[in-house]
Design an enzyme around this catalytic site. Structure first.
Site, PDB file in Angstrom:
ATOM      1  N   HIS A 149       0.815  -1.216   0.000  1.00  0.00           N
ATOM      2  CA  HIS A 149       0.000   0.000   0.000  1.00  0.00           C
ATOM      3  C   HIS A 149       0.850   1.268   0.000  1.00  0.00           C
ATOM      4  O   HIS A 149       2.085   1.238   0.176  1.00  0.00           O
ATOM      5  CB  HIS A 149      -0.934   0.014   1.219  1.00  0.00           C
ATOM      6  CG  HIS A 149      -0.222   0.080   2.540  1.00  0.00           C
ATOM      7  ND1 HIS A 149       0.347   1.233   3.042  1.00  0.00           N
ATOM      8  CD2 HIS A 149       0.007  -0.882   3.476  1.00  0.00           C
ATOM      9  CE1 HIS A 149       0.880   0.993   4.214  1.00  0.00           C
ATOM     10  NE2 HIS A 149       0.700  -0.288   4.506  1.00  0.00           N
TER      11      HIS A 149
ATOM     12  N   CYS B 291       3.477  -4.587   6.678  1.00  0.00           N
ATOM     13  CA  CYS B 291       3.065  -4.379   5.290  1.00  0.00           C
ATOM     14  C   CYS B 291       4.255  -3.949   4.431  1.00  0.00           C
ATOM     15  O   CYS B 291       5.315  -3.604   4.939  1.00  0.00           O
ATOM     16  CB  CYS B 291       1.982  -3.311   5.226  1.00  0.00           C
ATOM     17  SG  CYS B 291       0.395  -3.844   5.903  1.00  0.00           S
TER      18      CYS B 291
END
Length: 419
Positions: free
Chosen positions: A324, A342
């Protein structure tokens, strides 16, 4: 000359007699014989073991009355399929050997001979009782969208109830049909008593058209358990898009059909929050998602806490691992790992990645200090299992060719994400 003509004429008559003799059908005894068979009422020559409330787990038998014999028996279901059966050597009985479906009406066509030159046909029927329990299947992936998936997308089956018996599991696999063009070699894996995954030995070829069906309606699975309604889905495989995230080099490389398209500087999980190693499959994409540290056990107000909206999020685990946009860590991207698990990148790169990947694409993390990706339960870690081990978890114990029916051969909800 006259004698010769007489002989010729007689010869012609004799020939005519020879030709006509079979048609006249006169025997030496003067009785007339014809090719017609004497018709009899076959219904009085045979007996059907049952016509109503038949247990589908038991065979149905047709027997000939004394002095008679069966010449042909055909049992047909409402779908036109013939039920296999066996005629005894003395032609006195016939019995179903194929499986009967529950709550189904069958037509029985019988031909018989009375032993005295008479033959006849009759039609009867029987109906099986409804099943005590029905097994249904929810098939995946959900093809309500475009129906196009990446090369890593497994097929999934969630059964309506647990199936533990090995023989019953084989019946389930026989009821599952996977076909594809082009054909591949694949196999089923029993994740648990209710869930199965199917994948090819290697990734799906680009452009493959895949169809999955559960076809066990009325068929016996185990004692008291029969197949429920048919279920089916179809999907198409898109381009081969593979992403490799090198946690040690702090970079992401995306390949399309084997060619490098872009290399992106990234940051992955810092110590204590190390990103999982291994092959993952894209599960979904969200234009914007709310991420909170509390969902992964980080106390609110602590030094590690966070609660913010994140853009261009591509999910790879149910526990909250994404690729992301992370504009707050641009200075660390390509240099060090500072995330909570992440893979973060600039907003521009995240938008590009979002647009160039789809559900089913592959994301592989290497050189991280984190644990290995779970095979099941947290997304699709199916490709981290070796082929031999995978086939070993099939109830039939062998691969399946997707050109023929499979007669040989995700658990958990979404949790709020990590950052």
């Amino acid at each position: 000359m006259a004698d010769r003509r007489g002989i010729a004429g007689l010869g012609g008559i004799t020939l005519a007699l020879v030709v006509l003799a079979p048609l006249a059908g006169c025997t030496s005894g003067g009785e007339e014989v014809t090719d017609a068979v004497r018709k009899v009422d076959a219904a009085r020559l045979v007996h059907l073991s049952a016509t109503d409330k038949v247990d589908p787990s038991q065979p149905v038998t047709v027997t000939a009355e004394p002095g008679s014999r069966l010449t042909d028996v055909t049992v047909v279901g409402p779908d036109g399929r013939i039920v296999a059966g066996r005629l005894s050597e003395d032609q006195r009985s016939w019995q179903t050997t194929g499986r009967l479906k529950a709550a189904t009406a069958y037509t029985v066509r019988i031909a018989a001979a009375d032993g005295s030159g008479g033959r006849g046909e009759t039609t009867s029927g029987f109906a099986t009782v409804a099943a005590q329990r029905l097994l249904t299947a929810k098939l995946g992936p959900d093809s309500s969208g475009s129906g196009v998936y990446g090369v890593g997308q497994p097929l999934t089956v969630q059964l309506s109830e647990a199936v533990k018996d090995p023989q019953a599991r084989q019946e389930v696999e026989r009821a599952l049909t996977v076909t594809s063009q082009p054909a591949v070699t694949g196999a089923w894996y029993w994740v648990d008593d209710k869930n199965l995954h199917f994948r090819p030995e290697a990734y799906w070829p680009t452009g493959t058209v895949v169809a999955l069906a559960f076809e066990a309606t009325g068929g016996r699975i185990s004692d008291g358990l029969y197949g429920g309604d048919r279920a089916a889905l179809a999907m198409r495989i898109g381009e081969r898009v593979e992403t490799v995230v090198d946690a040690a080099a702090h970079e992401l490389t995306l390949k399309r059909d084997g060619q490098v398209v872009r290399t992106i500087p990234v940051t992955t999980g810092k110590p204590g929050f190390d990103t999982r190693n291994g092959v993952k499959v894209v599960l979904g994409q969200e234009r914007k998602v709310r991420m909170s540290g509390e969902t992964i056990g980080i106390a609110a107000g602590s030094q590690e806490s966070y609660d913010l909206d994140v853009e261009w999020a591509t999910r790879v685990t149910w526990s909250g691992e994404y690729v992301h946009a992370a504009p707050w860590s641009v200075g660390s991207q390509g240099v060090e790992n500072v995330s909570h698990g992440c893979t973060g990148m600039s907003t521009e790169n995240a938008h590009w990645f979002y647009q160039n990947t789809r559900v089913g694409d592959l994301v592989t993390v290497v050189n991280s200090r984190g644990r290995n990706m779970e095979p099941f339960g947290n997304g699709f870690g199916d490709w981290n299992i070796g082929w031999g081990e995978w086939v070993g978890h099939s109830a039939l114990g062998q691969p399946v060719s997707t050109t023929t029916p499979a007669t040989r051969a995700p658990a958990g909800g979404m949790i709020a994400p990590q950052l």
